[in-house]
Design a protein around this motif. Structure first.
Motif, PDB file in Angstrom:
ATOM      1  N   MET A  52      31.471  73.895  74.352  1.00  8.24           N
ATOM      2  CA  MET A  52      32.318  75.068  74.144  1.00  8.24           C
ATOM      3  C   MET A  52      31.719  76.338  74.748  1.00  8.24           C
ATOM      4  N   TYR A  57      26.369  81.462  79.723  1.00  5.32           N
ATOM      5  CA  TYR A  57      25.834  81.648  78.373  1.00  5.32           C
ATOM      6  C   TYR A  57      24.649  80.710  78.149  1.00  5.32           C
ATOM      7  N   ARG A  61      20.599  81.697  77.798  1.00  8.61           N
ATOM      8  CA  ARG A  61      19.786  81.267  76.660  1.00  8.61           C
ATOM      9  C   ARG A  61      18.561  80.498  77.129  1.00  8.61           C
ATOM     10  N   LEU A 110      28.680  67.578  64.126  1.00 11.19           N
ATOM     11  CA  LEU A 110      28.090  68.546  65.041  1.00 11.19           C
ATOM     12  C   LEU A 110      26.665  68.128  65.378  1.00 11.19           C
ATOM     13  N   ILE A 132      13.969  75.874  68.883  1.00 12.27           N
ATOM     14  CA  ILE A 132      14.922  76.932  69.213  1.00 12.27           C
ATOM     15  C   ILE A 132      16.276  76.285  69.468  1.00 12.27           C
ATOM     16  N   PRO A 133      17.310  76.596  68.675  1.00 14.45           N
ATOM     17  CA  PRO A 133      18.620  76.000  68.948  1.00 14.45           C
ATOM     18  C   PRO A 133      19.192  76.579  70.247  1.00 14.45           C
ATOM     19  N   GLY A 139      32.247  66.987  68.550  1.00 13.87           N
ATOM     20  CA  GLY A 139      32.541  65.584  68.847  1.00 13.87           C
ATOM     21  C   GLY A 139      33.015  65.406  70.281  1.00 13.87           C
ATOM     22  N   HIS A 141      31.524  66.219  73.017  1.00 14.13           N
ATOM     23  CA  HIS A 141      31.012  67.204  73.974  1.00 14.13           C
ATOM     24  C   HIS A 141      29.794  66.662  74.717  1.00 14.13           C
TER      25      HIS A 141
ATOM     26  N   ILE B   2      29.001  89.464  71.305  1.00 17.17           N
ATOM     27  CA  ILE B   2      29.327  88.297  70.479  1.00 17.17           C
ATOM     28  C   ILE B   2      28.121  87.384  70.406  1.00 17.17           C
ATOM     29  N   LYS B   3      27.711  87.071  69.206  1.00 20.57           N
ATOM     30  CA  LYS B   3      26.600  86.149  69.036  1.00 20.57           C
ATOM     31  C   LYS B   3      27.171  84.845  68.510  1.00 20.57           C
ATOM     32  N   LEU B   4      27.418  83.887  69.404  1.00 24.85           N
ATOM     33  CA  LEU B   4      27.972  82.612  68.940  1.00 24.85           C
ATOM     34  C   LEU B   4      26.916  81.842  68.161  1.00 24.85           C
ATOM     35  N   ILE B   5      25.771  81.625  68.788  1.00 24.61           N
ATOM     36  CA  ILE B   5      24.643  81.002  68.092  1.00 24.61           C
ATOM     37  C   ILE B   5      23.603  82.092  67.886  1.00 24.61           C
ATOM     38  N   PHE B   6      22.669  81.842  67.010  1.00 29.70           N
ATOM     39  CA  PHE B   6      21.634  82.840  66.760  1.00 29.70           C
ATOM     40  C   PHE B   6      20.842  83.099  68.039  1.00 29.70           C
ATOM     41  N   PRO B   7      20.623  84.357  68.421  1.00 28.94           N
ATOM     42  CA  PRO B   7      19.936  84.663  69.686  1.00 28.94           C
ATOM     43  C   PRO B   7      18.505  84.135  69.708  1.00 28.94           C
ATOM     44  N   GLY B  18      14.439  82.711  67.710  1.00 28.57           N
ATOM     45  CA  GLY B  18      15.400  81.621  67.569  1.00 28.57           C
ATOM     46  C   GLY B  18      14.901  80.477  66.702  1.00 28.57           C
ATOM     47  N   GLU B  22      16.795  78.630  61.429  1.00 34.20           N
ATOM     48  CA  GLU B  22      17.232  77.558  60.527  1.00 34.20           C
ATOM     49  C   GLU B  22      16.447  77.569  59.220  1.00 34.20           C
ATOM     50  N   ALA B  59      29.810  80.083  65.735  1.00 34.51           N
ATOM     51  CA  ALA B  59      29.930  78.868  66.540  1.00 34.51           C
ATOM     52  C   ALA B  59      30.527  77.712  65.741  1.00 34.51           C
ATOM     53  N   TYR B  60      30.140  77.617  64.464  1.00 32.24           N
ATOM     54  CA  TYR B  60      30.623  76.492  63.659  1.00 32.24           C
ATOM     55  C   TYR B  60      32.127  76.573  63.395  1.00 32.24           C
ATOM     56  N   VAL B  62      34.249  78.259  65.666  1.00 35.42           N
ATOM     57  CA  VAL B  62      34.891  78.144  66.982  1.00 35.42           C
ATOM     58  C   VAL B  62      34.935  76.684  67.420  1.00 35.42           C
ATOM     59  N   ILE B  63      33.897  75.941  67.078  1.00 36.17           N
ATOM     60  CA  ILE B  63      33.780  74.559  67.561  1.00 36.17           C
ATOM     61  C   ILE B  63      34.909  73.684  66.997  1.00 36.17           C
ATOM     62  N   SER B  66      37.736  73.944  69.436  1.00 32.86           N
ATOM     63  CA  SER B  66      37.442  73.719  70.856  1.00 32.86           C
ATOM     64  C   SER B  66      37.969  72.353  71.287  1.00 32.86           C
ATOM     65  N   ARG B  67      38.093  72.205  72.617  1.00 34.25           N
ATOM     66  CA  ARG B  67      38.670  70.990  73.185  1.00 34.25           C
ATOM     67  C   ARG B  67      37.756  69.794  72.935  1.00 34.25           C
ATOM     68  N   LYS B  68      38.365  68.675  72.595  1.00 32.55           N
ATOM     69  CA  LYS B  68      37.560  67.455  72.417  1.00 32.55           C
ATOM     70  C   LYS B  68      37.372  66.797  73.780  1.00 32.55           C
TER      71      LYS B  68
END
Lengths: 279, 69
Positions: A52, A57, A61, A110, A132-133, A139, A141, B2-7, B18, B22, B59-60, B62-63, B66-68
């Motif tokens: 996604m 992006y 990262r 996920l 680091i994520p 599913g 992807h 926009i921060k989709l995932i944690f920077p 980063g 978690e 992100a969780y 938006v996902i 999102s398209r499969k």
């Protein structure tokens, strides 16, 4: 010149320096930030991106992930010799390290891709931190990419800077005028954010252990009704703090910065000699 | 921004953060005080601390849309 190591951890060093001019320490500080080379990913080639996230992006990262560069400094060519081949999309092995990422989520839930999933072509150049994520895959992807890391300098992009903070601090000194200090007044104690003052029977005293924590905010001066408190800084005494991102040890950062400064100064004197200025 | 995932790094100072997210998230969800958790993780400056305190994991969400494949 006096040098005391006040604090030393794996990614942090704090030095006390006296009788060294500020401009010398400041040149070292600026070279630490912008000249000391370290490894970072600079080009990412995507063969497949069905996640996604946009390519840019993910590439951004990946670039920010700190890579271990201690052995790489002597192993790989300096940044100036590598940028030309990068522009021509050539990645010679004496300049670049290849990092592969091949990840797919075949299940329904996920899947988080971490920096440890990057497979490096050189075991001495790998992400400093394993967890680091980088991506989250839903599913079905899939992501497949190759990333190329090279040495670079902080002035080109901050991701190549080995230090996340390089700071010079002045050493504070607080003077209390006993003749003016009002015995019942406790305003400076209340207002000080770093608890530099302590109360005594005769009035207020400066705590010797806490004075180093003073952040020179001058609130004690402003709040004092009788102008008894005066805050000054010592001359020619400084604290240099360097916080590493993990790519190089603080010790190596300092040694490299001094080497680079020496090189710049000796090149200048050599040029002057060639021009006949020194005759 | 926009921060989709944690920077991966703090926007202001560039400190790598980063890898701490978690642990921070799971400990705060268990009911610990976020400020104390950040102190223990060694996140001292307020530029880095706001990265943790203000982050929302979009992100969780938006996902899901999102398209499969």
């Amino acid at each position: 010149m006096e040098l005391i190591v006040l604090n030393k951890r794996k990614d942090f060093i704090e030095l006390y320096l006296s009788n060294v001019p500020l401009y010398i320490i400041n040149s070292i500080r600026r070279i630490v930030i912008s000249e000391v080379p370290s490894m970072a990913i600079s080009t990412v080639i995507f063969t497949l991106n069905r996640s996604m996230f946009y390519d840019e992006y993910i590439a951004h990262r990946l670039g920010l992930v700190p890579l271990t560069s201690e052995p790489a400094l002597s192993k790989y060519k300096p940044p100036e010799e590598c940028s030309e081949s990068e522009e021509a999309s050539l990645f010679p092995p004496d300049c670049f390290v290849k990092l592969d990422l091949d990840a797919s989520n075949n299940g329904e839930g996920l899947l988080t891709i971490y920096s440890k999933d990057l497979k490096s072509s050189d075991p001495e150049v790998k992400p400093v931190y394993d967890d680091i994520p980088i991506l989250i895959l839903g599913g079905g992807h899939k992501v497949k990419l190759e990333a190329y890391a090279r040495l670079g300098r902080g002035r080109e992009h901050y991701k190549w800077s080995p230090a996340s903070a390089a700071v010079i601090k002045y050493i504070p000194e607080v003077f209390i005028d006993r003749s003016r200090c009002l015995p019942e007044c406790r305003k400076c104690i209340e207002v000080c954010p770093r608890n530099v003052f302590k109360a005594t029977d005769s009035g207020v005293e400066v705590s010797e252990a806490a004075i180093i924590n003073c952040n020179l905010c001058h609130l004690c001066e402003k709040v004092c009704p009788s102008e008894a408190v005066m805050l000054k800084t010592r001359e020619n005494e400084y604290i240099l703090r360097i916080e590493s991102t993990g790519s190089l040890s603080p010790k190596r950062i300092l040694l490299e910065s001094i080497k680079i400064l020496e090189g710049k100064v000796s090149e200048l004197s050599r040029k002057l000699e060639v021009q006949g200025v020194l005759k | 921004m926009i921060k989709l995932i944690f920077p991966i790094r703090c926007f202001t100072c560039g400190k790598p953060i980063g890898h701490l997210w978690e642990e921070f998230k799971s400990r705060v969800e268990k009911g610990e005080n976020p400020g104390i958790v950040l102190d223990e993780l060694g996140v001292k400056r307020y530029c880095c601390r706001r990265m943790f305190l203000s982050h929302v994991d979009i992100a969780y969400d938006v996902i899901k849309v999102s398209r499969k494949s």
